[in-house]
Design an enzyme around this catalytic site. Structure first.
Site, mmCIF file in Angstrom:
data_model
loop_
_atom_site.group_PDB
_atom_site.id
_atom_site.type_symbol
_atom_site.label_atom_id
_atom_site.label_comp_id
_atom_site.label_asym_id
_atom_site.label_seq_id
_atom_site.Cartn_x
_atom_site.Cartn_y
_atom_site.Cartn_z
ATOM 1 C CE LYS A 109 0.423 -29.789 -7.316
ATOM 2 N NZ LYS A 109 -0.508 -30.385 -8.277
ATOM 3 C CE1 TYR A 150 6.962 -44.674 22.922
ATOM 4 C CE2 TYR A 150 7.768 -43.600 20.935
ATOM 5 C CZ TYR A 150 7.465 -43.557 22.282
ATOM 6 O OH TYR A 150 7.661 -42.400 22.989
HETATM 7 C C1 LIG Z 1 0.234 -30.803 -9.396
HETATM 8 C C2 LIG Z 1 -0.172 -30.641 -10.790
HETATM 9 C C3 LIG Z 1 0.746 -30.835 -11.841
HETATM 10 C C4 LIG Z 1 2.145 -31.341 -11.604
HETATM 11 O O1 LIG Z 1 2.120 -32.751 -11.441
HETATM 12 P P1 LIG Z 1 3.455 -33.585 -11.238
HETATM 13 O O2 LIG Z 1 3.017 -34.992 -11.233
HETATM 14 O O3 LIG Z 1 4.020 -33.166 -9.926
HETATM 15 O O4 LIG Z 1 4.345 -33.221 -12.375
HETATM 16 C C5 LIG Z 1 0.326 -30.572 -13.117
HETATM 17 N N1 LIG Z 1 -0.938 -30.163 -13.370
HETATM 18 C C6 LIG Z 1 -1.839 -29.982 -12.393
HETATM 19 C C7 LIG Z 1 -3.217 -29.547 -12.734
HETATM 20 C C8 LIG Z 1 -1.496 -30.227 -11.088
HETATM 21 O O5 LIG Z 1 -2.400 -30.046 -10.120
#
Ligand SMILES: *Cc1c(COP(=O)(O)O)cnc(C)c1O
Length: 366
Positions: free
Chosen positions: A35, A263
């Site tokens: 994702k 800044y």
């Molecule tokens: C993003 C996600 C993961 C992966 O989580 P990590 O902490 O990056 O391993 C697993 N399951 C679901 C439902 C997620 O949304």
């Protein structure tokens, strides 16, 4: 010459990290969680790197799933938030996608869509995180809908899933056990559930609680070489950094005691200081909240940032690195400097650094 910044993506490290997840997970299969553009690493790049090695790919957007299919990915693809409207269902069927189902209306939409072949379903139960999923009270209704779907169309293959809220916490098994107990209690009045496959483990659970590696695990951050834990470094988990953000020193300023940098002048020199100006700022995805003292590598040596991060530049301390100057190579995070260390200094997590990598930063595969 282009601006001297680039992100190098180590595809062999990505494959290595996936195999680390698989080793921890025993016989379980592993969804490569890609994702958010593969946590900023590039969706197609990550999918191509994992190629035939990955058991499946999990992501959020229908469009991203289609991109993977059109690129020739044949493994299962899981939509982690399911579909968003009934109109998506024909597309899910055409592209052979698996869908998370987290609320009743999604099951009703599935029944009304009357697809020729039911989509594989990941039935998401809310075991205490209170983000997505069916509550204990909603399970009987979900079961009735599943039965109605089976009668109207055909039985869909169902996997039961939940997500941990604190598998990464310091505190041991109690951080996951309370959710596993709720998960089991939610299924207590559902005898057929005992024969259904289960998926619960994210990276943290895979690494610390291998007993949670049921039919499928869901590694995300560990694939990209980030540690899910605040108290354990990625390297000690056998993970390799995948993204290294490189830049150069653009300019050097010699300043006296009492002079301020950047800044707001938040850094005040306590000694005569050689300030290196790096071609990287928050518009490249470097966290603006990283304070003075955030670790940075110049010519392979660790030093620290000085003052506020600007849009296109940040400053670092070269006083103790006499061999460095304009053109010296800089690593913002990655090989030689864990993203987790930079993230911790900026009070965030490596997930956010990776996802924030800006489009303007050229990416090269190594
Ligand atoms: C993003 C996600 C993961 C992966 O989580 P990590 O902490 O990056 O391993 C697993 N399951 C679901 C439902 C997620 O949304």
């Amino acid at each position: 010459m282009p601006r001297p910044i680039e992100a190098r993506i180590d595809l062999a490290a990505l494959r290595h990290n996936y195999l680390v997840a698989k080793r921890h997970a025993g016989a379980a299969r592993a969804w490569a969680v890609v994702k958010a553009n593969a946590y900023g690493h590039g969706l197609l790049r990550a999918a191509a790197a994992l190629g035939e090695v990955a058991d499946g790919f999990a992501l959020l957007d229908l469009d991203e799933a289609i991109i993977l299919r059109e690129a020739g990915i044949r493994q299962p693809i899981l939509l982690l938030e399911g579909f968003f409207a009934a109109a998506d269902l024909e597309i899910c069927a055409t592209y052979g996608l698996s869908v998370v189902i987290h609320r009743l209306e999604q099951l009703q939409m599935l029944r009304h869509a009357a697809l020729k072949v039911p989509l594989p379903i990941y039935l998401k139960l809310d075991s205490g995180m209170h983000r997505l999923g069916f509550s204990c009270e909603q399970i009987p209704a979900a079961r009735r809908e599943l039965t109605a779907l089976a009668t109207a169309v055909a039985p869909a293959p169902v996997t039961l899933m939940t997500h941990f809220a604190e598998a990464d916490a310091v505190g041991g098994e109690c951080c996951i056990n309370w959710q596993l107990e709720r998960f089991a209690r939610m299924l207590a009045d559902w005898p057929e559930a005992t024969s259904l496959p289960i998926s619960v483990a994210n990276s943290a659970a895979i690494l610390r609680y291998p007993q949670t590696a049921y039919a499928w695990v869901r590694p995300g951050i560990m694939l990209y070489g980030g540690s899910p834990f605040a108290d354990q470094e990625a390297e000690s988990l056998g993970l390799k950094p995948v993204m290294t953000l490189h830049s150069n020193i653009l300019a050097v300023q010699e300043i006296g005691v009492g002079e301020r940098v950047g800044y707001g002048g938040t850094f005040v020199a306590q000694r005569p200081t050689r300030v290196g100006v790096v071609a990287c700022g928050y518009a490249d995805g470097y966290p603006r909240h990283a304070p003075s003292g955030t670790p940075i590598l110049v010519a392979g040596e660790q030093t620290q940032t000085l003052g506020r991060v600007s849009m296109d530049m940040l400053a670092c301390d070269l006083t103790d690195l006499p061999g460095t100057g304009v053109g010296s190579p800089v690593v913002l995070w990655g090989q030689g400097l864990p993203a987790d260390a930079v993230a911790a200094a900026a009070q965030t997590i490596s997930y956010e650094l990776f996802c924030a990598l800006a489009r303007r930063v050229p990416v090269v595969e190594i």
